[in-house]
Motif scaffolding. Sequence first.
Motif, PDB file in Angstrom:
ATOM      1  N   GLN A  28       0.657  -1.485   0.145  1.00 17.45           N
ATOM      2  CA  GLN A  28       0.254   0.258  -0.236  1.00 17.45           C
ATOM      3  C   GLN A  28       0.915   1.604  -0.200  1.00 17.45           C
ATOM      4  OE1 GLN A  28      -3.534   0.748   2.008  1.00 17.45           O
ATOM      5  NE2 GLN A  28      -2.469   2.490   3.290  1.00 17.45           N
ATOM      6  N   SER A  29       0.734   2.171  -1.270  1.00 24.00           N
ATOM      7  CA  SER A  29       1.746   3.348  -0.830  1.00 24.00           C
ATOM      8  C   SER A  29       0.831   4.535   0.078  1.00 24.00           C
ATOM      9  CB  SER A  29       1.667   3.602  -2.720  1.00 24.00           C
ATOM     10  OG  SER A  29       0.329   4.088  -3.201  1.00 24.00           O
ATOM     11  N   SER A  30       1.426   5.792   0.020  1.00 27.33           N
ATOM     12  CA  SER A  30       0.397   7.033   0.290  1.00 27.33           C
ATOM     13  C   SER A  30       0.003   7.822  -0.736  1.00 27.33           C
ATOM     14  CB  SER A  30       1.000   7.455   1.565  1.00 27.33           C
ATOM     15  OG  SER A  30       2.550   8.493   0.876  1.00 27.33           O
ATOM     16  N   PHE A  31       0.302   7.894  -2.095  1.00 23.27           N
ATOM     17  CA  PHE A  31      -0.206   7.934  -3.588  1.00 23.27           C
ATOM     18  C   PHE A  31      -1.428   7.885  -3.802  1.00 23.27           C
ATOM     19  CE2 PHE A  31       4.388   7.108  -5.227  1.00 23.27           C
ATOM     20  CZ  PHE A  31       5.172   7.881  -4.689  1.00 23.27           C
ATOM     21  N   ASN A  32      -2.391   9.040  -3.615  1.00 22.25           N
ATOM     22  CA  ASN A  32      -3.784   8.360  -4.481  1.00 22.25           C
ATOM     23  C   ASN A  32      -3.618   8.091  -5.656  1.00 22.25           C
ATOM     24  OD1 ASN A  32      -4.522   9.872  -2.039  1.00 22.25           O
ATOM     25  ND2 ASN A  32      -5.082  11.789  -3.034  1.00 22.25           N
ATOM     26  N   ALA A  33      -5.225   7.608  -6.369  1.00 20.43           N
ATOM     27  CA  ALA A  33      -4.754   6.380  -7.101  1.00 20.43           C
ATOM     28  C   ALA A  33      -4.726   7.654  -8.591  1.00 20.43           C
ATOM     29  CB  ALA A  33      -6.359   6.464  -7.501  1.00 20.43           C
ATOM     30  N   GLY A  34      -5.256   9.158  -8.756  1.00 16.67           N
ATOM     31  CA  GLY A  34      -4.549  10.024  -9.733  1.00 16.67           C
ATOM     32  C   GLY A  34      -3.771  10.605  -9.556  1.00 16.67           C
ATOM     33  N   VAL A 189      -3.394  22.627  10.461  1.00 14.84           N
ATOM     34  CA  VAL A 189      -4.461  21.383  10.083  1.00 14.84           C
ATOM     35  C   VAL A 189      -3.910  20.375  10.016  1.00 14.84           C
ATOM     36  CG1 VAL A 189      -7.155  21.055   9.515  1.00 14.84           C
ATOM     37  CG2 VAL A 189      -6.146  23.779  10.325  1.00 14.84           C
ATOM     38  N   SER A 190      -4.398  19.494  10.364  1.00 17.24           N
ATOM     39  CA  SER A 190      -4.178  17.207  10.070  1.00 17.24           C
ATOM     40  C   SER A 190      -5.599  17.387   9.362  1.00 17.24           C
ATOM     41  CB  SER A 190      -3.784  17.211  11.478  1.00 17.24           C
ATOM     42  OG  SER A 190      -3.769  15.636  11.005  1.00 17.24           O
ATOM     43  N   ILE A 191      -5.292  16.571   8.236  1.00 19.69           N
ATOM     44  CA  ILE A 191      -6.350  15.830   7.613  1.00 19.69           C
ATOM     45  C   ILE A 191      -5.812  14.954   6.846  1.00 19.69           C
ATOM     46  CG2 ILE A 191      -8.326  17.773   7.565  1.00 19.69           C
ATOM     47  CD1 ILE A 191      -7.623  19.067   5.416  1.00 19.69           C
ATOM     48  N   PRO A 192      -6.250  14.764   6.101  1.00 18.05           N
ATOM     49  CA  PRO A 192      -5.466  13.136   5.290  1.00 18.05           C
ATOM     50  C   PRO A 192      -5.357  13.796   3.820  1.00 18.05           C
ATOM     51  CG  PRO A 192      -7.686  12.572   6.052  1.00 18.05           C
ATOM     52  CD  PRO A 192      -7.993  13.628   6.993  1.00 18.05           C
ATOM     53  N   PHE A 193      -4.592  13.284   3.226  1.00 20.96           N
ATOM     54  CA  PHE A 193      -4.510  13.700   1.978  1.00 20.96           C
ATOM     55  C   PHE A 193      -5.365  13.978   1.087  1.00 20.96           C
ATOM     56  CE2 PHE A 193      -1.706  13.209  -2.144  1.00 20.96           C
ATOM     57  CZ  PHE A 193      -1.179  14.580  -2.717  1.00 20.96           C
ATOM     58  N   SER A 194      -6.279  12.212   1.283  1.00 23.77           N
ATOM     59  CA  SER A 194      -7.705  12.626   0.106  1.00 23.77           C
ATOM     60  C   SER A 194      -8.058  13.646   0.491  1.00 23.77           C
ATOM     61  CB  SER A 194      -7.933  11.366   0.933  1.00 23.77           C
ATOM     62  OG  SER A 194      -8.110  10.817   2.080  1.00 23.77           O
ATOM     63  N   ALA A 207      -4.018  26.939   2.767  1.00 27.34           N
ATOM     64  CA  ALA A 207      -3.633  26.026   1.994  1.00 27.34           C
ATOM     65  C   ALA A 207      -2.955  24.742   2.685  1.00 27.34           C
ATOM     66  CB  ALA A 207      -2.499  26.766   2.136  1.00 27.34           C
ATOM     67  N   ALA A 208      -2.632  24.028   0.820  1.00 34.13           N
ATOM     68  CA  ALA A 208      -2.013  22.918   2.307  1.00 34.13           C
ATOM     69  C   ALA A 208      -0.971  21.712   1.613  1.00 34.13           C
ATOM     70  CB  ALA A 208      -2.880  22.212   1.656  1.00 34.13           C
ATOM     71  N   ASP A 209       0.234  21.666   2.131  1.00 37.93           N
ATOM     72  CA  ASP A 209       1.397  21.200   2.605  1.00 37.93           C
ATOM     73  C   ASP A 209       0.958  19.465   1.450  1.00 37.93           C
ATOM     74  OD1 ASP A 209       4.050  20.495   2.801  1.00 37.93           O
ATOM     75  OD2 ASP A 209       3.642  19.955   4.385  1.00 37.93           O
ATOM     76  N   ALA A 210       0.890  19.939   0.418  1.00 43.40           N
ATOM     77  CA  ALA A 210       0.319  18.381  -0.313  1.00 43.40           C
ATOM     78  C   ALA A 210       1.468  17.857  -1.269  1.00 43.40           C
ATOM     79  CB  ALA A 210      -0.796  19.174  -1.695  1.00 43.40           C
ATOM     80  N   SER A 211       1.440  17.991  -1.740  1.00 47.09           N
ATOM     81  CA  SER A 211       2.654  16.874  -2.907  1.00 47.09           C
ATOM     82  C   SER A 211       3.223  17.831  -4.204  1.00 47.09           C
ATOM     83  CB  SER A 211       1.776  15.746  -3.753  1.00 47.09           C
ATOM     84  OG  SER A 211       2.465  14.339  -4.583  1.00 47.09           O
ATOM     85  N   ALA A 212       4.210  16.885  -4.384  1.00 44.41           N
ATOM     86  CA  ALA A 212       4.738  17.496  -6.195  1.00 44.41           C
ATOM     87  C   ALA A 212       4.275  18.243  -7.187  1.00 44.41           C
ATOM     88  CB  ALA A 212       5.749  16.750  -7.024  1.00 44.41           C
ATOM     89  N   TYR A 213       4.220  19.636  -7.863  1.00 48.70           N
ATOM     90  CA  TYR A 213       3.762  20.310  -8.192  1.00 48.70           C
ATOM     91  C   TYR A 213       2.825  19.426  -9.229  1.00 48.70           C
ATOM     92  CZ  TYR A 213       2.035  24.537 -10.641  1.00 48.70           C
ATOM     93  OH  TYR A 213       1.561  25.668 -11.216  1.00 48.70           O
ATOM     94  N   VAL A 214       3.405  18.670  -9.724  1.00 45.85           N
ATOM     95  CA  VAL A 214       2.320  17.641 -11.076  1.00 45.85           C
ATOM     96  C   VAL A 214       2.015  16.619 -10.463  1.00 45.85           C
ATOM     97  CG1 VAL A 214       4.374  15.713 -11.238  1.00 45.85           C
ATOM     98  CG2 VAL A 214       2.984  16.325 -13.299  1.00 45.85           C
ATOM     99  N   ASN A 216      -0.322  17.586  -7.581  1.00 47.80           N
ATOM    100  CA  ASN A 216      -0.859  18.491  -7.873  1.00 47.80           C
ATOM    101  C   ASN A 216      -1.704  18.873  -8.738  1.00 47.80           C
ATOM    102  OD1 ASN A 216      -0.590  18.922  -5.115  1.00 47.80           O
ATOM    103  ND2 ASN A 216       0.790  20.186  -4.770  1.00 47.80           N
ATOM    104  N   VAL A 217      -1.456  19.123  -9.688  1.00 50.72           N
ATOM    105  CA  VAL A 217      -1.971  19.194 -11.223  1.00 50.72           C
ATOM    106  C   VAL A 217      -2.835  18.033 -12.421  1.00 50.72           C
ATOM    107  CG1 VAL A 217      -1.703  19.721 -13.706  1.00 50.72           C
ATOM    108  CG2 VAL A 217      -0.729  20.866 -12.108  1.00 50.72           C
ATOM    109  N   ALA A 218      -2.815  17.079 -11.164  1.00 46.29           N
ATOM    110  CA  ALA A 218      -3.249  15.863 -11.692  1.00 46.29           C
ATOM    111  C   ALA A 218      -4.629  15.503 -10.604  1.00 46.29           C
ATOM    112  CB  ALA A 218      -2.528  14.667 -11.283  1.00 46.29           C
ATOM    113  N   THR A 219      -4.865  16.050  -9.726  1.00 46.55           N
ATOM    114  CA  THR A 219      -5.648  15.689  -8.675  1.00 46.55           C
ATOM    115  C   THR A 219      -6.280  16.845  -8.323  1.00 46.55           C
ATOM    116  OG1 THR A 219      -4.023  16.689  -6.889  1.00 46.55           O
ATOM    117  CG2 THR A 219      -4.737  14.539  -6.925  1.00 46.55           C
ATOM    118  N   GLY A 220      -5.811  18.492  -9.763  1.00 47.46           N
ATOM    119  CA  GLY A 220      -7.295  19.062 -10.158  1.00 47.46           C
ATOM    120  C   GLY A 220      -6.626  20.195  -8.575  1.00 47.46           C
ATOM    121  N   LEU A 221      -5.654  20.704  -8.137  1.00 46.66           N
ATOM    122  CA  LEU A 221      -5.911  20.771  -6.505  1.00 46.66           C
ATOM    123  C   LEU A 221      -5.707  22.833  -6.454  1.00 46.66           C
ATOM    124  CD1 LEU A 221      -3.043  19.419  -4.469  1.00 46.66           C
ATOM    125  CD2 LEU A 221      -6.321  19.853  -4.531  1.00 46.66           C
TER     126      LEU A 221
END
Length: 341
Positions: A28-34, A189-194, A207-214, A216-221
């Motif tokens: 199991q990874s911590s990457f989102n499916a998209g 604020v601690s919330i799951p990445f999903s 704002a969100a400490d989220a992921s790599a720029y690409v 964040n683009v893929a998930t529409g942030l």
Amino acid sequence: MRLKNALLAGIAMAGFSSAAHAADYSIQSSFNAGDFSMQYLTENWLPKISEMTDGRVEITLTPNASVVPAKDTIEAVSAGVLDGDFTSVNYFSGIEPAFAIMADLISGYDTPAQMLNFCKKDRGEEIQQKILDDVTGGEVKLIACGPYSRESLPARTPIRTFEDLKGKKIRAPEGLASAVFAAAGASPVSIPFSEVYGALEKGIVDAADASAYVNNVATGLHDVAPFPLYPGIHSMPLMQFTMNTEKWEELSPEDQTALRDWWYAAMEDLTKVVDQQDQEKTKADAAGGKIEVIDWAQEDRDQLREVARAEWLKFAEKSELAQEALDANLAYMKKIGLLKN
């Protein structure tokens, strides 16, 4: 201490088997499916495992929370509910403070390669395994560890300077990441990445400490947070690649070596590809007019690093393992010239 809690036992009883066949391991990874990263690894690197082991080993990589929440993956691997995990270590900061130090020495390293080599060629693997042994009684085997990107920070409103952090609600993992934002005047604020997209869309966070720029683009942030900070001001999260110890010991020494070599090769390639994608996406977005890509001045980055360094030292006081983890990181950073004293 053996971590086999009732939750995981219940999941196991419900029929989540670790793997259908001995040679096919569910990780199991911590990457989102998209995520771009998830898709790239699945398409380009998972097939190479079979090639590198002459067909003896295969891995099925599943997305974030597909079996258990990301923060529970160590327990799930320990109990055999998961064969292994490929997870951001940030999620484990609440288990042992040393995880927070290893997960992301906030504003510490300049490039993913520096931190990856801390794991691969210095004491990173040793320290991470020691922490895992402490919390699982040796039931989880670390295969490899390291980051692949310096994360972006998508924001609903412009955060153009260090001072602009004050009063902002920012999604951040618990532990050291949250401590640094709080020390800088923000409200973590601690919330799951999903749940990041929904939290930004509804204004739960600014704002969100989220992921790599690409990613964040893929998930529409950027549709809901059109003021991304890039290059990121904050995070370069360490990923760990583990297996349940019993299942690891079933592998031949050759296949064990192949899995470690595979992971580091995959991460080094992913680092290059993600950086290239990040550069292309930021240029296109900046030229498009709908998104403002914000790049902090060096003086603002330096201010945040000073705040972060003070928090490193505070966090290291929380446990002997945390202090050992920080000492190992600082020694390596001095060795490669990142720190003078």
